[in-house]
Design an enzyme around this catalytic site. Structure first.
Site, PDB file in Angstrom:
ATOM      1  N   LYS A  23       0.830  -1.213   0.000  1.00 29.98           N
ATOM      2  CA  LYS A  23       0.000   0.000   0.000  1.00 29.98           C
ATOM      3  C   LYS A  23       0.864   1.262   0.000  1.00 29.98           C
ATOM      4  O   LYS A  23       0.615   2.191  -0.760  1.00 29.98           O
ATOM      5  CB  LYS A  23      -0.940   0.011   1.222  1.00 29.98           C
ATOM      6  CG  LYS A  23      -1.918  -1.154   1.265  1.00 29.98           C
ATOM      7  CD  LYS A  23      -2.928  -1.029   2.402  1.00 29.98           C
ATOM      8  CE  LYS A  23      -2.328  -1.131   3.785  1.00 29.98           C
ATOM      9  NZ  LYS A  23      -1.742  -2.447   4.127  1.00 29.98           N
ATOM     10  N   ARG A  98      -9.542   0.815   8.747  1.00 27.15           N
ATOM     11  CA  ARG A  98      -9.226  -0.570   9.088  1.00 27.15           C
ATOM     12  C   ARG A  98     -10.377  -1.232   9.846  1.00 27.15           C
ATOM     13  O   ARG A  98     -10.289  -2.418  10.162  1.00 27.15           O
ATOM     14  CB  ARG A  98      -7.969  -0.612   9.952  1.00 27.15           C
ATOM     15  CG  ARG A  98      -6.667  -0.775   9.140  1.00 27.15           C
ATOM     16  CD  ARG A  98      -5.527  -0.655  10.113  1.00 27.15           C
ATOM     17  NE  ARG A  98      -4.325  -1.343   9.759  1.00 27.15           N
ATOM     18  CZ  ARG A  98      -3.245  -0.738   9.257  1.00 27.15           C
ATOM     19  NH1 ARG A  98      -3.266   0.532   8.969  1.00 27.15           N
ATOM     20  NH2 ARG A  98      -2.144  -1.433   9.038  1.00 27.15           N
ATOM     21  N   ARG A 137      11.766  -5.940   4.784  1.00 27.66           N
ATOM     22  CA  ARG A 137      11.678  -4.597   4.202  1.00 27.66           C
ATOM     23  C   ARG A 137      12.318  -3.514   5.076  1.00 27.66           C
ATOM     24  O   ARG A 137      12.393  -3.635   6.294  1.00 27.66           O
ATOM     25  CB  ARG A 137      10.224  -4.241   3.863  1.00 27.66           C
ATOM     26  CG  ARG A 137       9.332  -4.019   5.046  1.00 27.66           C
ATOM     27  CD  ARG A 137       7.897  -3.763   4.590  1.00 27.66           C
ATOM     28  NE  ARG A 137       7.058  -3.459   5.727  1.00 27.66           N
ATOM     29  CZ  ARG A 137       5.759  -3.191   5.652  1.00 27.66           C
ATOM     30  NH1 ARG A 137       5.147  -3.189   4.482  1.00 27.66           N
ATOM     31  NH2 ARG A 137       5.070  -2.916   6.731  1.00 27.66           N
ATOM     32  N   ARG A 171      11.173  -0.982  10.624  1.00 24.44           N
ATOM     33  CA  ARG A 171      10.123  -0.756  11.611  1.00 24.44           C
ATOM     34  C   ARG A 171      10.166  -1.804  12.712  1.00 24.44           C
ATOM     35  O   ARG A 171      10.376  -2.985  12.452  1.00 24.44           O
ATOM     36  CB  ARG A 171       8.752  -0.797  10.926  1.00 24.44           C
ATOM     37  CG  ARG A 171       8.406   0.494  10.246  1.00 24.44           C
ATOM     38  CD  ARG A 171       7.186   0.375   9.389  1.00 24.44           C
ATOM     39  NE  ARG A 171       6.076  -0.299  10.045  1.00 24.44           N
ATOM     40  CZ  ARG A 171       4.867  -0.419   9.489  1.00 24.44           C
ATOM     41  NH1 ARG A 171       4.637   0.100   8.294  1.00 24.44           N
ATOM     42  NH2 ARG A 171       3.898  -1.049  10.112  1.00 24.44           N
ATOM     43  N   ARG A 182      -0.709  -8.765  13.184  1.00 24.49           N
ATOM     44  CA  ARG A 182      -1.240  -7.740  12.273  1.00 24.49           C
ATOM     45  C   ARG A 182      -2.112  -8.380  11.200  1.00 24.49           C
ATOM     46  O   ARG A 182      -3.136  -7.828  10.794  1.00 24.49           O
ATOM     47  CB  ARG A 182      -0.081  -6.939  11.661  1.00 24.49           C
ATOM     48  CG  ARG A 182       0.573  -6.019  12.700  1.00 24.49           C
ATOM     49  CD  ARG A 182       1.959  -5.557  12.297  1.00 24.49           C
ATOM     50  NE  ARG A 182       1.966  -4.759  11.091  1.00 24.49           N
ATOM     51  CZ  ARG A 182       3.067  -4.522  10.370  1.00 24.49           C
ATOM     52  NH1 ARG A 182       4.231  -5.040  10.733  1.00 24.49           N
ATOM     53  NH2 ARG A 182       2.999  -3.796   9.301  1.00 24.49           N
TER      54      ARG A 182
END
Ligand code: AMP
Length: 228
Positions: A23, A98, A137, A171, A182
């Site tokens: 996203k 969400r 990532r 992160r 998540r």
């Protein structure tokens, strides 16, 4: 409400999909290409955490556990951000809504300014592969460009291809355990939004298991069709 624009109201796009679907990467592309403003509630919450505000303190614990921050906090943060002058160019919501309560609050906020959602673009991915995608990532802390240990390695180690900074950041919640929580939160609380936007005629699906460029072209074509 079918996604076609009424009058000259600034466009509103939503990017839906589980963590790791891409996203943020795609929102940045839309921002550059269409002059829209990327609005990431994850980024806004990380800024609130860094500022040490009361909302930030409450959000920190939940984010570290991979849960969803309370609707009250997130909706208040979004309302403030949407009121900023740059949002008059149109926005891409990345990571919001969400929950159904957040979707309803967004409809109400947009109605106040005569806006509506042009498209809710669902990035469809294989969940299991998301864990690998997320765990590798990292991002340039200076310009926000995203990288990956396997899929998008910087040309010079630890150096951003775009701005040359050497400030790569990972992160805290991008670890395998938190990612599973998540994903659970996504399935339980966010997936019902697919029906919500299907019902309003704004849902658009994109196969997001392809390469970044192919996904970009699909999203750009879709955006052209609803924004211009
Ligand atoms: P993201 O950067 O979108 O992956 O979000 C990181 C974390 O911020 C999530 O795992 C949630 O804890 C929190 N968060 C971001 N956006 C929302 C939202 N719209 N509602 C609730 N929590 C959110």
């Amino acid at each position: 409400m079918d996604g076609s624009r009424t009058s000259e109201a600034p466009p509103v796009l939503i990017l839906l999909g589980p963590p790791g679907a891409g996203k943020g990467t795609q929102a940045r592309m839309l921002e550059e290409r269409f002059g829209l403003v990327q609005l990431s509630t994850g980024d806004l919450l990380r800024a609130a955490v860094a500022s040490g505000s009361e909302a930030g303190k409450a959000a920190k614990v939940v984010m570290e556990a991979g849960g969803l921050v309370s609707d009250d906090i997130v909706i208040a943060i979004l309302r403030d951000r949407l009121a900023a002058p740059d949002c008059a160019k149109g926005v891409i919501l990345d990571g919001y809504p969400r929950t159904t309560a957040q979707a309803v609050a967004l409809d109400d906020l947009l109605a106040e300014t005569g806006q509506q959602i042009n498209a809710a673009i669902l990035l469809e991915v294989d969940d299991v592969k998301m864990v690998v995608r997320i765990a590798g990532r990292f991002t340039c802390g200076a310009c926000g460009e995203g990288y990956h240990d396997s899929f998008k390695i910087p040309k010079v180690a630890e150096t951003c291809d775009c701005c040359g900074a050497q400030q790569m950041i990972r992160r805290a919640d991008d670890n395998a355990k938190t990612v599973m929580s998540r994903l659970d939160a996504y399935h339980e609380q966010t997936e019902p939004l697919i029906s919500y936007y299907k019902g309003s005629g704004t849902l658009r699906r994109v196969d997001a298991m392809r390469g970044i460029a192919a996904i970009q072209s699909a999203i750009a074509a879709l955006t052209e069709s609803v924004v211009n």
